[in-house]
Motif scaffolding. Structure first.
Motif, PDB file in Angstrom:
ATOM      1  N   LEU A  95      56.773  80.319 -49.893  1.00 37.43           N
ATOM      2  CA  LEU A  95      58.148  80.408 -50.334  1.00 37.43           C
ATOM      3  C   LEU A  95      59.430  79.468 -49.693  1.00 37.43           C
ATOM      4  O   LEU A  95      60.063  79.188 -50.080  1.00 37.43           O
ATOM      5  CB  LEU A  95      58.613  81.731 -50.687  1.00 37.43           C
ATOM      6  CG  LEU A  95      57.588  82.531 -51.815  1.00 37.43           C
ATOM      7  CD1 LEU A  95      57.941  83.718 -51.673  1.00 37.43           C
ATOM      8  CD2 LEU A  95      57.852  81.778 -53.011  1.00 37.43           C
ATOM      9  N   GLY A  99      61.580  77.005 -51.157  1.00 37.97           N
ATOM     10  CA  GLY A  99      62.905  76.944 -51.172  1.00 37.97           C
ATOM     11  C   GLY A  99      63.890  75.686 -50.550  1.00 37.97           C
ATOM     12  O   GLY A  99      64.633  75.189 -50.966  1.00 37.97           O
ATOM     13  N   GLN A 103      66.201  73.298 -52.505  1.00 36.24           N
ATOM     14  CA  GLN A 103      67.861  73.022 -51.878  1.00 36.24           C
ATOM     15  C   GLN A 103      68.089  71.718 -51.577  1.00 36.24           C
ATOM     16  O   GLN A 103      69.187  71.209 -51.778  1.00 36.24           O
ATOM     17  CB  GLN A 103      67.940  73.918 -50.596  1.00 36.24           C
ATOM     18  CG  GLN A 103      68.060  75.518 -50.927  1.00 36.24           C
ATOM     19  CD  GLN A 103      68.156  76.195 -49.667  1.00 36.24           C
ATOM     20  OE1 GLN A 103      68.139  75.802 -48.415  1.00 36.24           O
ATOM     21  NE2 GLN A 103      67.965  77.524 -49.887  1.00 36.24           N
ATOM     22  N   ASP A 112      66.499  78.465 -54.685  1.00 37.89           N
ATOM     23  CA  ASP A 112      65.576  78.937 -54.156  1.00 37.89           C
ATOM     24  C   ASP A 112      64.156  78.326 -55.377  1.00 37.89           C
ATOM     25  O   ASP A 112      64.546  77.782 -56.115  1.00 37.89           O
ATOM     26  CB  ASP A 112      65.673  80.509 -54.277  1.00 37.89           C
ATOM     27  CG  ASP A 112      65.535  81.097 -55.826  1.00 37.89           C
ATOM     28  OD1 ASP A 112      65.574  80.416 -56.668  1.00 37.89           O
ATOM     29  OD2 ASP A 112      65.644  82.264 -55.676  1.00 37.89           O
ATOM     30  N   THR A 277      56.446  72.745 -55.485  1.00 40.14           N
ATOM     31  CA  THR A 277      57.297  73.925 -55.424  1.00 40.14           C
ATOM     32  C   THR A 277      56.696  74.616 -56.505  1.00 40.14           C
ATOM     33  O   THR A 277      56.618  76.225 -56.160  1.00 40.14           O
ATOM     34  CB  THR A 277      58.672  73.733 -55.632  1.00 40.14           C
ATOM     35  OG1 THR A 277      59.073  72.643 -55.198  1.00 40.14           O
ATOM     36  CG2 THR A 277      59.384  74.733 -55.705  1.00 40.14           C
ATOM     37  N   GLN A 292      61.489  88.058 -53.774  1.00 43.42           N
ATOM     38  CA  GLN A 292      62.687  87.341 -53.538  1.00 43.42           C
ATOM     39  C   GLN A 292      63.135  86.972 -52.409  1.00 43.42           C
ATOM     40  O   GLN A 292      62.505  87.610 -51.158  1.00 43.42           O
ATOM     41  CB  GLN A 292      63.932  88.473 -54.185  1.00 43.42           C
ATOM     42  CG  GLN A 292      63.381  88.551 -55.814  1.00 43.42           C
ATOM     43  CD  GLN A 292      63.812  87.372 -56.335  1.00 43.42           C
ATOM     44  OE1 GLN A 292      64.023  86.291 -56.339  1.00 43.42           O
ATOM     45  NE2 GLN A 292      63.324  87.539 -58.040  1.00 43.42           N
ATOM     46  N   GLY A 295      62.921  82.594 -50.146  1.00 44.96           N
ATOM     47  CA  GLY A 295      62.916  81.240 -50.539  1.00 44.96           C
ATOM     48  C   GLY A 295      64.093  80.647 -50.018  1.00 44.96           C
ATOM     49  O   GLY A 295      64.706  79.586 -49.837  1.00 44.96           O
ATOM     50  N   ILE A 296      65.248  81.444 -50.414  1.00 44.30           N
ATOM     51  CA  ILE A 296      66.679  81.067 -50.061  1.00 44.30           C
ATOM     52  C   ILE A 296      67.061  81.122 -48.620  1.00 44.30           C
ATOM     53  O   ILE A 296      67.791  80.111 -48.110  1.00 44.30           O
ATOM     54  CB  ILE A 296      67.617  81.834 -50.936  1.00 44.30           C
ATOM     55  CG1 ILE A 296      69.122  81.045 -51.206  1.00 44.30           C
ATOM     56  CG2 ILE A 296      67.914  83.346 -50.711  1.00 44.30           C
ATOM     57  CD1 ILE A 296      69.861  81.734 -52.119  1.00 44.30           C
ATOM     58  N   CYS A 318      60.065  75.956 -41.700  1.00 42.82           N
ATOM     59  CA  CYS A 318      60.157  76.918 -42.640  1.00 42.82           C
ATOM     60  C   CYS A 318      58.627  77.624 -43.004  1.00 42.82           C
ATOM     61  O   CYS A 318      58.828  78.724 -43.174  1.00 42.82           O
ATOM     62  CB  CYS A 318      60.484  76.342 -43.959  1.00 42.82           C
ATOM     63  SG  CYS A 318      62.430  75.813 -44.069  1.00 42.82           S
TER      64      CYS A 318
END
Lengths: 369, 381
Positions: A95, A99, A103, A112, A277, A292, A295-296, A318
């Motif tokens: 994730l 993300g 982005q 995300d 992705t 949730q 990813g962001i 990441c």
């Protein structure tokens, strides 16, 4: 911000050496990677040791080295803690990477992994299965799997839903030249699919709605070893595929038109990024529900902590930090003991303040993170 | 020698192939090595469309683009990027990219799959930074640069691609006048020193005429006229696309200026900066000042035109040691310590109804040649 006059002042050392300190910056990046890996290691140990039953560290150590674990702990370690740890680290890494790529592709800090509708598609699949099963009276046998998210039927339904929506987005994307339009299309697809899900849920019994909501909380528990036989190869392949992308992603930092003038095939790159992705986020969602926030947040965290926009650093960063954060949040989620907090709530509650702090601390001069 | 960029019979426009909107047709031009050319034309005349087509950002409808003699269709993406580099108007969020990171991205078509820089890449990077004088900015965050520094770094990024052709889309748009001049002279130096051919799309015609070896002028019948700025000025090709009532191209300074309307005149006596500034102030106050470069009248035949036409100047200004002395037609003299006072004085004089109506003041003036509103062409007169 420093004054331009200061910036223009020539260096006293005379000879221009524009890129030499780049190499000087490398040990710092390496050190940060060591720290990130250490954090991941600590979280892995915690992930196996902590939970409803505390497991002594020496047992954890032996389990990690692949040695025999004595009877009271072997079942817990083997059937619960190890699959959970493997799942959380892989899903977190996936994730985080997904993300980051979204982005960069859309040049949008709010993107995300689910922005193009992966999770909505998966929800639709799950909602359909829940409804179909509910109406045929099998709900009793299903409920156990649903809560944990590890049921094969649910996973297949979620994967199918996600793949269908991503296929539609890609198909439409072929006719769209602008990524912004594609982004908006993806968001619109998500809304449409969510609307369908809402309609389906409106007709379901409260019990089924509860099961669906449980799935929506996200969870790494319930993923069995047989699930891992699918999850691990797919996610590892997806993660390895990301290794092909850092150069293209870097070029996209200047925007698609600049990337084109630098020789990047933007439509092909865009398709590659979306497929990778979709595989990462779709598989993760299929087995663990829509997890949730990671990813962001993870990409922002990595940009700030490694203070770079270079994807050759950011992609591995990441992956490592995503894995550590995912597992860390899950460990915290079950600290209360028998009661397990919803994973997504913990993700947001821990992660959001951390990211806010990092963003505020690292960009005092208006440099966006 | 084959020119780095050759355009033959090119038709460009936008829109899909089904409903193409052609903006430039049958365009042919050459850009030779070491040459700086500026692409000028009014808004909507297809400057940017042509430049974007040449940069490979949009397809062209017909014709040929040859890069070093090779049709562009036969070049791969990387090969093309090694021949043509661009500085675009796109604003991007540079994030945490440092200046050297941005410039290093220019090595994209040269380096391997990972984007790792080798010795050649680093030399090209350092060379590009040094050429634009941004070596000491190398480790600054790109997002913190001023607009002028930003453009120089983007030029360096394009140079790092080691292109034969450099395309720049409105590079001076956000720059203040000194930075505009600095950027154009930088480009001129790069072209002559490196042998790079540069095509600059710009609105700034005055800058274009000052720095470019050739002008590419769009806006006349969907075509393109090329030539040296001065030649195009003389044959009228430069001013035609910009034709607008009340504005003309002054051929001596190659700048645009409002065409004088019939009205009261002033005369400045004396030479030097203070006299020129007095003329500037008088023109700002609304008077014609014959003998100044941008009055739209050929200076060679204009010595004392006001007097010859029988139009007595409203004021005549002398430069003295302490300021300026104005003398009205009726002989009243006033001393002005600063030009603001002079302008205020002139504006009061102009409020006199007899002064405002030229027919009352000087019946002969309306018949004077070259005074009708509209574009006047000094070169054709």
């Amino acid at each position: 911000m420093r004054a331009p006059a200061v910036l223009r002042r020539p260096r006293p050392t005379g000879r221009p050496r524009a890129t030499a300190p780049r190499t000087a910056g490398r040990p710092r990046t390496a050190l940060r990677f060591v720290l990130a890996l250490a954090a991941l290691g600590a979280v892995v140990v915690a992930g196996i040791a902590l939970g409803a039953v505390r497991i002594p560290l020496d047992v954890v150590w032996r389990a990690l080295l692949g040695q025999e674990v004595q009877p009271p702990y072997d079942v817990i370690v083997h059937d619960i803690r190890l699959p959970r740890t493997i799942t959380a680290t892989l899903v977190g890494a996936s994730l985080g990477l997904a993300g980051l790529q979204m982005q960069t592709l859309f040049g949008n800090p709010l993107a995300d992994p689910f922005i193009l509708g992966v999770s909505s598609g998966a929800s639709l699949g799950v909602a359909l299965v829940v409804l179909a099963v509910g109406s045929s009276g099998w709900s009793g046998s299903f409920a156990s799997g649903l809560g944990g998210g590890g049921d094969v039927g649910i996973a297949v339904a979620a994967a199918t839903g996600a793949a269908t929506v991503m296929g539609l987005v890609l198909l439409v994307g072929r006719c769209v030249t602008s990524s912004t339009t594609l982004l908006l299309l993806g968001v619109m697809f998500s809304y449409l699919v969510s609307a369908l899900v809402t309609v389906l849920l409106a007709g379901a019994t409260p019990e089924l709605v509860h099961q669906y909501i449980q799935w929506n909380f996200g969870s790494y528990r319930g993923v069995t070893w047989s699930n891992l036989h699918v999850l691990v190869p797919v996610l590892v392949c997806g993660l390895l595929a990301c290794l092909l992308l850092p150069k293209r992603l870097n070029a996209l930092l200047l925007g698609e038109r600049y990337a084109t003038t630098m020789g990047v095939d933007v439509p092909v790159t865009r398709t590659m990024i979306i497929v990778v992705t979709a595989v990462l986020a779709g598989t993760a969602t299929a087995f663990c529900g829509p997890v949730q926030f990671l990813g962001i947040a993870v990409p922002h965290l990595c940009r700030a902590l490694f203070s770079t926009s270079d994807h050759r650093v950011l992609l591995p960063a990441c992956a490592v930090l995503g894995a550590a954060l995912a597992l860390g949040a899950d460990v915290l989620a079950q600290l209360p003991g028998d009661e397990v907090l919803p994973l997504n709530a913990v993700n947001a509650a821990i992660g959001a303040p951390v990211v806010i702090y990092v963003l505020m601390r690292r960009s005092p001069s208006g440099v966006p993170a | 020698m084959t020119p780095p960029l050759r355009i033959r019979d090119l038709t460009v426009g936008y829109g899909r192939r089904r409903r193409p909107a052609v903006v430039l047709e049958h365009v042919s031009a050459d850009l030779s090595a070491g040459e700086l050319a500026c692409l000028v034309g009014p808004n909507g005349a297809g400057k940017s469309t042509l430049l974007r087509s040449l940069a490979g950002l949009q397809p062209f409808f017909a014709g040929e683009v040859l890069l070093r003699g090779v049709p562009v269709g036969r070049l791969g993406r990387a090969a093309r990027a090694r021949t043509v580099a661009a500085v675009l108007t796109d604003r991007f969020d540079a994030g945490r990219l440092r200046v050297c990171d941005v410039v290093a991205l220019g090595r994209h078509p040269h380096n391997g799959w990972s984007g790792r820089l080798d010795g050649t890449d680093r030399r090209a990077l350092d060379g590009a930074l040094e050429l634009v004088g941004a070596t000491d900015l190398a480790h600054e965050p790109f997002a913190q640069l001023s607009d002028g520094q930003r453009q120089r770094v983007l030029v360096a990024r394009a140079l790092a691609q080691e292109p034969a052709v450099l395309l720049l889309d409105e590079p001076t748009a956000f720059l203040d006048p000194p930075a505009r001049i600095a950027l154009l002279s930088l480009l001129q130096r790069i072209c002559s020193e490196q042998g790079t051919a540069a095509l600059v799309c710009t609105h700034d015609l005055e800058l274009a005429t000052r720095y470019s070896d050739h002008l590419w002028v769009t806006g006349t019948d969907r075509g393109l006229v090329t030539g040296a700025p001065e030649d195009l000025a003389v044959n009228g090709a430069l001013s035609a696309p910009f034709a607008q009532p009340g504005v003309h191209l002054d051929l001596r300074s190659l700048t645009f200026a409002p065409t004088d309307r019939p009205g009261p005149t002033a005369r400045v006596q004396g030479r030097g900066v203070r006299a020129a500034l007095a003329g500037h102030a008088l023109r700002r106050a609304g008077l014609r000042v014959p003998g100044e470069p941008d009055d739209g009248v050929d200076r060679a035949t204009d010595q004392g035109a006001g007097v010859r036409n029988g139009a007595t100047p409203l004021v005549s200004v002398d430069v003295d040691g302490h300021g300026w002395t104005s003398t009205t037609a009726t002989g009243r003299t006033t001393h002005h310590g600063c030009l603001e006072e002079l302008v205020r004085h002139v504006r009061i004089l102009l409020r006199d109804p007899a002064v405002r109506d030229p027919a009352v003041r000087d019946p002969a003036l309306g018949e004077a040649p070259g005074e009708e509103p509209g574009p006047t062409e000094g070169g054709q007169a």
